[in-house]
Design an enzyme around this catalytic site. Structure first.
Site: not given
Ligand code: NDP
Length: 298
Positions: A59, A103, A126
């Site tokens: 990422k 995460q 997200d």
């Protein structure tokens, strides 16, 4: 049979994003951007899960390629839920971050639901907060979770319409299965599908999968979907990523999807490979979501 090349499409989108970001920064009259800075993403990682470390590295690299500043914010897995919540609040309140992600997975002593729910939905790149999930379900402006957004984009770039199709989604997680089903059932040209959602309590999985025009599988069981479960001419999207030990591979492991690719692919009109299918599309969707947050569209 056509392979849906997520790696190539993601590279195309990164090129487009890079141009878009540099154009926006150059446009002096653009009041939407904060000053003339580049978009900034925070990536919170807790502990040392090897797969998570790899995802975060990928990422960060993708952000650098398009001109998004990414900051890795790492904690040991001894961090308490309260301390992590305080970090989420700090990032919510820090105007230099357009968006941030935590995460997953988190260590067992921390509730992923509690942490996710604490993120300001306007910075939730997200797309996992209850606010964004609810907005997506109602068809309201929102940030769509990365994997479903990436799959929708991949289908659209290959001109595979979902309108009127029977889409079977296998797996009902909050990050893939549920938001995917919700997105595809929307009254919209990129939705309009008849959606069936399967899970571990589905009793006739094979029969349901055989009725799919488009089969999307997000389970995490390598080889779950065999050739006898897929209709001739179907489109198959394999979200699954499982690390399998492989002493012959330089990394000591290889990645396996949920679909028995070699035997299923000959029956398909379109199919995604693993790796190189959905994975790169998920990362590029995170970049698109960050740019959306940067533009303050919510
Ligand atoms: P979860 O483990 O959260 O969910 C798995 C789902 O599969 C559950 O809903 C479970 O049902 C269902 N399931 C389990 N066994 C069966 C079965 N035999 N038949 C039908 N359904 C079953 O997984 P995630 O959604 O987080 O991830 C799924 C996979 O996708 C993993 O391999 C993950 O690594 C990968 N992934 C890949 C991404 C990418 O970018 N390519 C992004 C995110 C995930 P139940 O609810 O009843 O338990």
């Amino acid at each position: 049979m056509t392979i849906l090349d997520g790696k190539r499409i993601a590279a195309d989108i990164r090129r487009e994003l890079k141009e878009q970001i540099s154009r926006r920064r150059a446009s002096a009259g653009d009041k939407q951007t904060i000053g003339n800075r580049c978009p900034k993403l925070g990536i919170v990682i807790v502990g040392h899960n090897p797969a998570s470390e790899t995802y975060v590295t990928n990422k960060m690299k993708a952000c650098a390629e398009v001109g998004i500043e990414a900051e890795r914010i790492a904690f040991e897995d001894t961090i308490t839920q309260e301390q992590l919540l305080a970090e989420v609040q700090r990032l919510n309140n820090d105007p230099s971050f357009d968006g941030f992600i935590v995460q997953l997975p988190l260590p067992a002593h921390i509730s992923e639901q509690t942490i996710t729910a604490a993120i300001d939905y306007r910075k939730d790149v997200d797309g996992l907060t209850p606010e964004n999930v609810g907005r997506a379900a109602k068809g309201l402006p929102c940030i769509i979770s990365a994997t479903p957004r990436g799959i929708r984009e991949l289908l659209s770039r290959y001109h595979i319409s979902t309108d009127g199709k029977h889409v079977v989604v296998v797996g009902r997680s909050n990050i893939v299965g549920k938001p995917m089903a919700s997105l595809l059932m929307q009254k919209h040209e990129t939705g309009n599908a008849t959606v069936t959602l399967c899970h571990s309590h589905t009793t006739n999985l094979k029969q349901v999968c055989l009725t799919a025009d488009i089969l999307i599988v997000a389970v995490g069981h390598p080889g779950l979907i065999t050739a006898d479960m897929v209709a001739e001419g179907a489109t198959v999207i394999d979200v699954g990523i499982t690390r399998i030990e492989d002493p012959n591979s330089p990394k000591g492991y290889r990645l396996a999807g949920d679909v028995d690719f070699d035997n299923v692919a000959p029956k398909c009109a379109y199919i995604t490979p693993v790796p190189g299918g959905v994975g790169p599309m998920t990362i590029v969707s995170l970049l698109q979501n960050t740019l959306q947050a940067y533009g303050h569209t919510l």
